[in-house]
Design a protein around this motif. Structure first.
Motif, PDB file in Angstrom:
ATOM      1  N   GLY A 149      -5.190   1.311  -0.985  1.00  0.00           N
ATOM      2  CA  GLY A 149      -5.509   1.486   0.431  1.00  0.00           C
ATOM      3  C   GLY A 149      -6.633   2.474   0.667  1.00  0.00           C
ATOM      4  N   LEU A 150      -6.903   3.291  -0.320  1.00  0.00           N
ATOM      5  CA  LEU A 150      -7.966   4.297  -0.164  1.00  0.00           C
ATOM      6  C   LEU A 150      -9.181   3.972  -1.025  1.00  0.00           C
ATOM      7  CD1 LEU A 150      -5.707   7.474  -0.011  1.00  0.00           C
ATOM      8  CD2 LEU A 150      -6.538   6.046   1.868  1.00  0.00           C
ATOM      9  N   GLU A 184      -4.674   8.476  -4.962  1.00  0.00           N
ATOM     10  CA  GLU A 184      -3.812   7.311  -4.752  1.00  0.00           C
ATOM     11  C   GLU A 184      -3.489   6.621  -6.075  1.00  0.00           C
ATOM     12  OE1 GLU A 184      -5.630   3.950  -2.815  1.00  0.00           O
ATOM     13  OE2 GLU A 184      -3.738   3.357  -1.882  1.00  0.00           O
ATOM     14  N   GLY A 209      -4.531  -0.103   4.048  1.00  0.00           N
ATOM     15  CA  GLY A 209      -4.615   1.349   3.904  1.00  0.00           C
ATOM     16  C   GLY A 209      -4.808   2.036   5.242  1.00  0.00           C
ATOM     17  N   SER A 213      -9.760  -0.324   3.504  1.00  0.00           N
ATOM     18  CA  SER A 213      -8.692  -1.291   3.276  1.00  0.00           C
ATOM     19  C   SER A 213      -7.948  -1.460   4.590  1.00  0.00           C
ATOM     20  CB  SER A 213      -7.752  -0.759   2.191  1.00  0.00           C
ATOM     21  OG  SER A 213      -6.442  -1.247   2.377  1.00  0.00           O
ATOM     22  N   VAL A 233      -0.667   5.169  -0.266  1.00  0.00           N
ATOM     23  CA  VAL A 233      -1.411   5.871   0.797  1.00  0.00           C
ATOM     24  C   VAL A 233      -0.504   6.989   1.336  1.00  0.00           C
ATOM     25  CG1 VAL A 233      -2.551   5.653   3.039  1.00  0.00           C
ATOM     26  CG2 VAL A 233      -2.651   3.760   1.398  1.00  0.00           C
ATOM     27  N   HIS A 284       0.835  -1.210   0.000  1.00  0.00           N
ATOM     28  CA  HIS A 284       0.000   0.000   0.000  1.00  0.00           C
ATOM     29  C   HIS A 284       0.863   1.252   0.000  1.00  0.00           C
ATOM     30  CE1 HIS A 284      -2.748  -3.148   1.606  1.00  0.00           C
ATOM     31  NE2 HIS A 284      -3.615  -2.529   0.839  1.00  0.00           N
ATOM     32  N   ILE A 339     -11.711   4.865   5.521  1.00  0.00           N
ATOM     33  CA  ILE A 339     -10.741   3.968   4.871  1.00  0.00           C
ATOM     34  C   ILE A 339     -11.142   2.540   5.211  1.00  0.00           C
ATOM     35  CG2 ILE A 339      -8.316   3.303   4.732  1.00  0.00           C
ATOM     36  CD1 ILE A 339      -7.617   6.145   5.669  1.00  0.00           C
TER      37      ILE A 339
END
Lengths: 647, 647
Positions: A396-397, A413, A357, A354, A337, A334, A352
């Motif tokens: 991650g976002l 991202e 993330g 993930s 991020v 990730h 968020i």
């Protein structure tokens, strides 16, 4: 809080027998022959499954139907010639290929601190996979990635294997008149994909070199049967498994892996976050013929006791080496991020979602520093190319609900992932890009076009997307709808979602449901793109259906056992499987039977429209031509001959 | 051949108690209040279900979450004020509306030969619905269709009811600040649909008058709660049921109907072809608050003993009258299967797969005459308008496999259906058009555009389409994918497919699976088109998910019982339903929990970035702004306060 289920928390050592017994189903596919497509050398043989068909009865004659080739992800498990011993692991197919390149060396043992510690840990001794080989690593200064070779102009055995596997003998089929009808196919709408008529090793090499496709193939996973992930190849699917602090055992996870590939998973991600994740992973990799992906930050976090702020680059680095030396084929990282994107999630409904993330966002905020996965990206690349681990650059976002889709955080991202792709490619490290998540239908296409544009056509690997949030318990379906669409638009691999998504951990039946749903989505996308040969199986199954070859209809399907079970629930008698009608309509209302009768009636007429002894099927067109001649006696003859049409 | 299952062949009289007991589930929706939206007169009250939510805990305070309105198809069954007695049938909601128009008369009894004969049949006496009213019919020279009224400029009570029902109180919600966040919605891509901001009775009238929508509402089905089918309204779904010669009883079919509407079916088609179909239909209509459709040719064929060639116009006409007088709201009529189209199916893999289509094709060929449904179309219209039965013009030549999609036979018939639409509209008879079937994704949109063009924007009503043929046992999914897409493109109603499609007759669990899948497809289409208010339920459920309001997450879903069951399979303890993590990840790896912690951390800071006593949730943006100021002490403070983040 302790909510663990005693039944699920045992950590038995897996055994094939117990797997078959527990699941009550045979690994072998019905009516199928495991064969191999021979490459340029003796040791390049790509698997293919041939589904045998029953003949069609035409009058008194039996006309053979040719076997139908299907892509085979099941590895040695479906090869009756290979004795499976889970405690020893699968045959090491790629070992010689890796060795002969002479650019790697075998270590005396694991070089990660954690790997060394675990190998000496007495508490987990009884759980440990017994036949661990010492890992290999690139010789100093060498790059062992498939991308590196491709850019050197080398068609590796892996590339040739993949080319054979993707082509599935289509060239031979085209020369065989028995396949003529089955090869009929509608033109696709490719959305810019470039699907070759026949996949060659050189085509594979070019795609790898350009970064449009990857072959995840760690040198420490010689058991792997190479496969390719790219927009100009078959759409692939990934199945997730893994234990959690709350549930699951090694035995269960290995079992899920084996059944996943039997049902058709092209890769497996081991997302374990519970106990013994190092040992669980070893068991899975040693017995997996498909690439294994992981999210190393999960294990790194576990090593901190779950405190995101305590994560360090050194600990993470050690985890990467540990897993690379076990043979993990791709890492979700990730690295996109960034601190500046976190505030962009403030107005989201679900923030968020993930796991990776949120861990990195928390680390960034706690330290007021940029994400170390981003700042240390070049050092990560150095590890990746020493083992040929591919990047799966994590989103991650990604949005956790449709309201949050396609927002500034997500696309910010994505732009960074594009920047990192270019950086990885400077190291000749293979990259794919992860994508959402939850996206309503009208916003899916933008995800694909943005990814292609900003990530330089690196393969896209999406979770779903789910097209609505209102159906917990059915999110394999909400996401399967989105997956079929984004696969059509160009996503190279679809990460499955099971019915338990958002609610609990999937069991084997959930895995089955998730995988078949995603096989449907991926195949639907192949058809829509116009992948050469994709329609053969549809055509064969439809012909079997029309001819009431029930057994063939079951066997040609994605899940023969389910089809048979559902059929038998209404008409269990064996006789019903050769019946010329089915339980939906019963004999009188069967349209297929009636259509067949119309054709049969046609067969009672000679070229002049006069009745004759039936001998072959004549197209309905000819009957109708006769009909338009207005021959009233045909009507009378029909009544005379056909007054008893249902036996 | 006798393959009947003794368990399924009993013909019990239905009773509500036995239904609830047999199915082991309550009809009542959890946490829901049945309410009504009041129209311009006392007797116009459209149903709406309000799902109550738990409050959100913010620091020490509890902040209320507003109830979420959802469209309600369940009729009186979910109204605790109404006593259901299946033997008497539902309250006759529309009786006064029909009577006050003073354009109908009540007959002394059924006027069809068959209806008269059945009413006197002693063998079926014990199965007969006991409280049959004498049917109504238009007074001589009158037209009682909703289209006729609409074209006269009249907004009928049915139209006003439908307008209230479609709008779901959206105007009130918009004025209420509690709904502000929930009303956020992405713009749609409407493919030419014209979705009004608020549906008014006048808008409904205009759409009906133009033929772009229909309200199937037979004057002999006064129990009906009116609903509308049109591209500029919510996408609807139909559930099929019906016995066959092989299986099923009256009791089971009524049970399937009741559960279907409870899960969300907007209309029901009774496709019975087995025993006692006249009696079964009566039980279903008298107890159904949703429109009932049929395929009258099935019953007509049954009357010939299954001999297609023996069908006559007179027998078919009598069947139409019989069913119209029972209260069937729409008839599938395969009037577009013309003699000249039949030869076009000759090269197909699966020929003609519509039961009605194959019956008519056989009749045409056997008699060498044009389809009598086509030649007698004006006479059929005369019957339709005397009871206000809507046409569902059947696609008898729909493709039965993807290879046969969009071919000359299918589109030839579609052109004829357009010609018949224009003819029906001359009689002010309401029309919708049936569509396929099996169509790969890249060919779906053409079905919609061709239908709009050739059938003059009459509502499209499609079966699936299935996007691939290779997944028997999962055809709810192969078709759900296609249904979501064609719904987005403009199809007004989606006919469900169950997992048993092609294999057997659906049982209750199959019906549930099929309906929920199609609710997903229809809702996904509404979101994608940008239907005003469609995203409220998604937003509410997502917010509940993020806040770990598990009960709300279950209750807001399409199938609360399934969601709860799946959750409990992993974490059965009651405590787990208020736990701030779920079983997928366990407490350490929960991204939502971590995000919440980041927000909570933000709440520990005052406007100057200094720690203070937590009082309210501050957006993450503010934390990050502080972060960019580079205040190192924040990091220290975070560690001090947050070192134990998981309780």
């Amino acid at each position: 809080m302790s909510a663990s289920n005693p039944k699920n928390s045992k950590n038995e050592i897996p055994s094939l027998k117990s797997l078959e017994r527990d699941f009550g189903q045979k690994f072998a596919y019905p009516a199928s022959t495991k064969t191999y497509l021979q490459g340029s050398r003796e040791d390049i043989k790509a698997p293919i499954r041939m589904i045998e068909q029953l003949p069609t009865r035409v009058g008194e004659e039996l006309v053979a139907n040719p076997p139908v080739p299907v892509y085979d992800t099941s590895g040695p498990y479906s090869d009756p010639e290979i004795v499976i011993n889970l405690e020893k692991g699968l045959p090491r197919l790629r070992e010689a290929w890796i060795a002969e390149r002479n650019d790697t060396e075998q270590l005396s043992g694991p070089s990660s601190e954690y790997g060394v510690a675990r190998s000496k840990d007495e508490a987990t001794q009884e759980l440990r996979f017994a036949h661990i080989s010492a890992p290999r690593v690139a010789k100093s200064g060498n790059n062992v990635s498939q991308m590196y070779y491709a850019r050197q102009g080398i068609v590796t055995p892996e590339m040739e294997y993949v080319a054979l596997r993707e082509s599935m003998g289509l060239e031979q089929l085209r020369k065989d008149p028995a396949y003529k009808q089955l090869l009929k196919q509608h033109p696709g709408k490719s959305y810019g994909a470039n699907l070759p008529d026949i996949v060659t090793g050189e085509f594979v090499r070019q795609e790898i070199a350009a970064g449009r496709a990857i072959i995840p193939a760690n040198i420490n996973h010689p058991e792997l049967e190479p496969m390719i992930i790219g927009r100009n190849f078959r759409v692939k699917i990934n199945g997730n498994l893994g234990n959690s602090a709350v549930t699951s055992s090694i035995n269960e996870e290995v079992e899920k892996m084996v059944w996943s590939i039997r049902w058709g998973a092209d890769t497996i991600m081991d997302l374990s976050t519970g106990k013994h994740i190092h040992e669980t992973r070893e068991w899975i990799i040693r017995n997996s013929p498909v690439p294994i992906g992981t999210v190393p930050i999960y294990q790194a976090l576990d090593k901190t006791g779950g405190i995101a702020e305590d994560l360090t680059w050194e600990m993470f680095r050690d985890t990467l080496v540990e897993q690379a030396e076990q043979g993990v084929d791709y890492f979700t990282i990730h690295a996109g991020v960034l601190l500046r994107y976190v505030p962009l999630t403030a107005d989201r409904i679900t923030g968020i979602v993930s796991r990776g993330g949120s861990i990195m966002a928390k680390w960034c905020l706690a330290h007021h520093k940029e994400n170390f996965l981003y700042t240390k990206f070049d050092e990560i690349c150095e590890i990746m190319k020493a083992y040929d681990v591919s990047f799966s650059l994590g989103d991650g976002l990604r949005p956790g609900c449709i309201a949050d889709s396609n927002d500034a955080a997500q696309f910010g991202e994505l732009h960074t992932l594009g920047e990192l792709t270019a950086k990885a490619w400077k190291h000749d490290v293979q990259v794919m890009i992860e994508g959402p998540g939850h996206v309503p239908m009208q916003r899916i296409e933008e995800n694909m076009t943005e990814e292609l544009k900003h990530c330089l056509e690196a393969p896209f690997y999406t979770l779903g997307p789910l097209i609505t949030d209102i159906a917990p318990g059915y999110d394999h379906i909400t996401s399967g709808i989105g997956a079929a669409q984004i696969g059509w638009y160009g996503t190279a691999m679809l990460c499955y979602v099971t019915p338990k998504e958002h609610l609990g951990l999937p069991d084997k039946e959930d895995v089955r449901e998730g995988i078949i749903t995603y096989k449907i989505a991926a195949h639907g996308a192949d058809l829509a793109k116009g992948l050469p040969g994709a329609q053969v199986r549809d055509n064969a199954l439809s012909k079997a259906r029309f001819e009431f070859r029930w057994e063939d209809q079951f066997n040609l399907g994605l899940d023969p056992e389910r089809a048979r079970e559902y059929h038998d629930a209404t008409l269990p008698a064996e006789g019903a499987k050769i019946a010329h009608f089915c339980s939906m309509c019963g004999p009188k209302f069967c349209s297929m039977k009636i259509t067949q009768e119309v054709r049969d009636y046609a067969a009672t007429l000679d070229a002049d429209g006069n009745p004759k002894v039936p001998s072959k099927v004549i197209p309905i067109a000819e009957v109708a031509q006769e009909a338009t001649k207005g021959m009233e006696e045909m009507s009378a003859e029909f009544r005379k001959r056909g007054s008893e049409i249902y036996q």
